[in-house]
Write a protein that holds these residues in place. Structure first.
Motif, short mmCIF file in Angstrom:
data_model
loop_
_atom_site.label_atom_id
_atom_site.label_comp_id
_atom_site.label_asym_id
_atom_site.label_seq_id
_atom_site.Cartn_x
_atom_site.Cartn_y
_atom_site.Cartn_z
N VAL A 265 -70.45 -38.95 10.71
CA VAL A 265 -69.03 -38.83 10.40
C VAL A 265 -68.86 -37.61 9.51
O VAL A 265 -69.54 -37.49 8.48
CB VAL A 265 -68.50 -40.09 9.68
CG1 VAL A 265 -67.05 -39.88 9.25
CG2 VAL A 265 -68.62 -41.30 10.61
N PRO A 266 -67.99 -36.65 9.87
CA PRO A 266 -67.83 -35.43 9.07
C PRO A 266 -67.38 -35.75 7.65
O PRO A 266 -66.73 -36.76 7.40
CB PRO A 266 -66.74 -34.66 9.82
CG PRO A 266 -66.79 -35.17 11.23
CD PRO A 266 -67.15 -36.62 11.09
N PRO A 267 -67.73 -34.89 6.69
CA PRO A 267 -67.26 -35.11 5.31
C PRO A 267 -65.75 -34.96 5.22
O PRO A 267 -65.14 -34.26 6.04
CB PRO A 267 -67.97 -34.00 4.52
CG PRO A 267 -68.25 -32.94 5.53
CD PRO A 267 -68.53 -33.66 6.81
N ARG A 268 -65.15 -35.60 4.26
CA ARG A 268 -63.71 -35.48 4.05
C ARG A 268 -63.41 -34.14 3.40
O ARG A 268 -63.87 -33.85 2.30
CB ARG A 268 -63.19 -36.62 3.18
CG ARG A 268 -63.35 -38.00 3.81
CD ARG A 268 -62.72 -39.05 2.92
NE ARG A 268 -61.29 -38.81 2.75
CZ ARG A 268 -60.52 -39.48 1.88
NH1 ARG A 268 -61.07 -40.39 1.11
NH2 ARG A 268 -59.25 -39.22 1.78
N THR A 269 -62.68 -33.31 4.10
CA THR A 269 -62.35 -31.98 3.59
C THR A 269 -60.91 -31.64 3.95
O THR A 269 -60.34 -32.21 4.87
CB THR A 269 -63.26 -30.90 4.21
OG1 THR A 269 -63.07 -30.88 5.63
CG2 THR A 269 -64.72 -31.17 3.90
N ASP A 270 -60.33 -30.70 3.20
CA ASP A 270 -59.05 -30.13 3.60
C ASP A 270 -59.34 -29.01 4.57
O ASP A 270 -59.77 -27.93 4.20
CB ASP A 270 -58.29 -29.58 2.39
CG ASP A 270 -57.45 -30.65 1.73
OD1 ASP A 270 -57.00 -31.57 2.44
OD2 ASP A 270 -57.24 -30.58 0.51
N LEU A 321 -68.15 -26.12 4.39
CA LEU A 321 -66.82 -26.56 4.01
C LEU A 321 -65.80 -25.45 4.25
O LEU A 321 -66.16 -24.27 4.36
CB LEU A 321 -66.82 -26.98 2.55
CG LEU A 321 -67.86 -28.05 2.17
CD1 LEU A 321 -67.81 -28.32 0.68
CD2 LEU A 321 -67.64 -29.33 2.97
N PRO A 322 -64.51 -25.80 4.34
CA PRO A 322 -63.50 -24.79 4.60
C PRO A 322 -63.44 -23.66 3.57
O PRO A 322 -62.95 -22.59 3.88
CB PRO A 322 -62.20 -25.60 4.61
CG PRO A 322 -62.61 -26.95 5.05
CD PRO A 322 -63.96 -27.17 4.43
N ASP A 323 -63.92 -23.89 2.35
CA ASP A 323 -63.90 -22.82 1.35
C ASP A 323 -65.09 -21.87 1.51
O ASP A 323 -65.28 -20.95 0.72
CB ASP A 323 -63.87 -23.38 -0.07
CG ASP A 323 -65.10 -24.24 -0.40
OD1 ASP A 323 -66.12 -24.13 0.30
OD2 ASP A 323 -65.04 -25.02 -1.36
N GLY A 324 -65.92 -22.09 2.56
CA GLY A 324 -67.04 -21.20 2.85
C GLY A 324 -68.36 -21.63 2.25
O GLY A 324 -69.39 -21.04 2.58
#
Length: 342
Positions: A265-270, A321-324
């Motif tokens: 299950v992917p980590p919870r991220t924005d 993560l989306p922040d790189g």
């Protein structure tokens, strides 16, 4: 770090060793035809890659919030360019990975792409196109939503925080929630979402977050109560940003070789996680990048493990993560070729 989840499964097809070799040779040939990797060329570097994880969501009847994952490049990304169709509408510094596109028309579908430009001026290719429709404008609506209630949060290790709040009320409906760090807006989520995870924070640092609701007429609520929190000191194991419910099994393919089957299950991220790194027996084994729509629910992937039965392997993975930055590693699983038990 992200919203209501739906189950989506994406399985990358397993390739035989011969097919993998052919794919690599074709890729090298394609790069050579583009002039990449030419030691005799005049260019000392390459343009940045296309931004991944691009999303777009209406913030009001006249605004759309666009987000993307940070692009890793050498030299570093200096700016990102945001396009509406073929028109460049915004340019932001390379340290930013979100923007609000304003002055749009209500009840209109828009298409957006993002490009990265490095500090040497090289412009990378466009991201995949994402679309968002602005809602219908509401005439003579001057009533702002109520402030989000019961705002609270907790630090997730040293580099992330989880926030939650109670839904605001509005006579025409809440379209989005804006998240602020101090006085600066750092994110926006859909009106149906009442929780988020913020990444890219600094260790052992005190933060103060608030949330504000926005309706279709762009009326903005007062801020929620302040959520103060302090991230943990130093580095941590990253468990708060690691993939969860990680499972590993093996199977024998039609070609007689063995493959390792992963599920998580992917980590919870924005933002959407589009890239993972898989480690096998303590070493990086492969990178998994979704070219299409990455799963928000359980994901699966299979990769080649050799032709011999009874060989044990240790495997785990982590997400970019989306922040790189890289999130924490999942738990490590041990599997043996020929053994189908998880």
């Amino acid at each position: 770090m992200r919203r209501v989840r739906t189950t989506a499964t994406a399985t990358a097809p397993a390739l035989s060793p011969t097919a993998q070799l052919c794919a690599v040779l074709l890729l090298l040939a394609a790069l050579a035809s583009c002039g990449w990797g030419d030691p005799g060329g005049d260019d000392d570097g390459h343009a940045p890659g296309a931004p991944a994880g691009v999303t777009a969501a209406a913030g009001s009847a006249t605004t759309v919030h666009v987000m993307w994952d940070a692009v890793t490049a050498d030299p570093a990304v200096g700016t990102y360019e945001i396009y509406r169709g073929t028109t460049k509408v915004k340019e932001v510094p390379g340290s930013e990975h979100m923007v609000d596109v304003i002055r749009l028309r209500p009840s209109t579908m828009y298409a957006f792409t993002v490009r990265a430009r490095d500090t040497d001026g090289r412009l990378g290719p466009r991201s995949r196109e994402v679309r968002a429709r602005t809602p219908v404008a509401v005439a003579a609506d001057h009533s702002a939503p109520t402030p989000p209630g019961a705002a609270q949060g907790r630090a997730i290790g040293s580099r992330a925080a989880q926030l939650s709040w109670n839904a605001s009320k509005d006579d025409r409906g809440v379209v989005s929630y804006d998240v602020y760090q101090g006085g600066a807006k750092i994110h926006s989520v859909g009106g149906a979402q009442t929780a988020t995870v913020v990444t890219g924070l600094r260790p052992h640092t005190r933060y103060a977050f608030t949330v504000r609701a926005r309706d279709a007429a762009d009326n903005l609520s007062a801020a929620s109560t302040v959520v103060p929190l302090t991230t943990a000191s130093g580095s941590d194991d990253g468990s708060g940003t690691a993939p969860t419910d990680f499972r590993a099994t093996t199977h024998k393919g039609d070609d007689g070789a063995y493959y390792i089957d992963l599920s998580w299950v992917p980590p919870r991220t924005d933002g959407v996680v589009t890239e993972y790194q898989i480690r096998l027996d303590g070493q990086p084994a492969t990178s998994l990048v979704w070219g299409g729509t990455a799963p928000r629910g359980r994901a699966t992937y299979s990769f080649y493990a050799g032709g011999d039965a009874g060989v044990s392997h240790r495997v785990r993975l982590r997400a970019r993560l989306p922040d790189g930055t890289w999130g924490g590693f999942s738990v490590e699983r041990t599997v043996s070729t020929g053994d189908t038990k998880p």
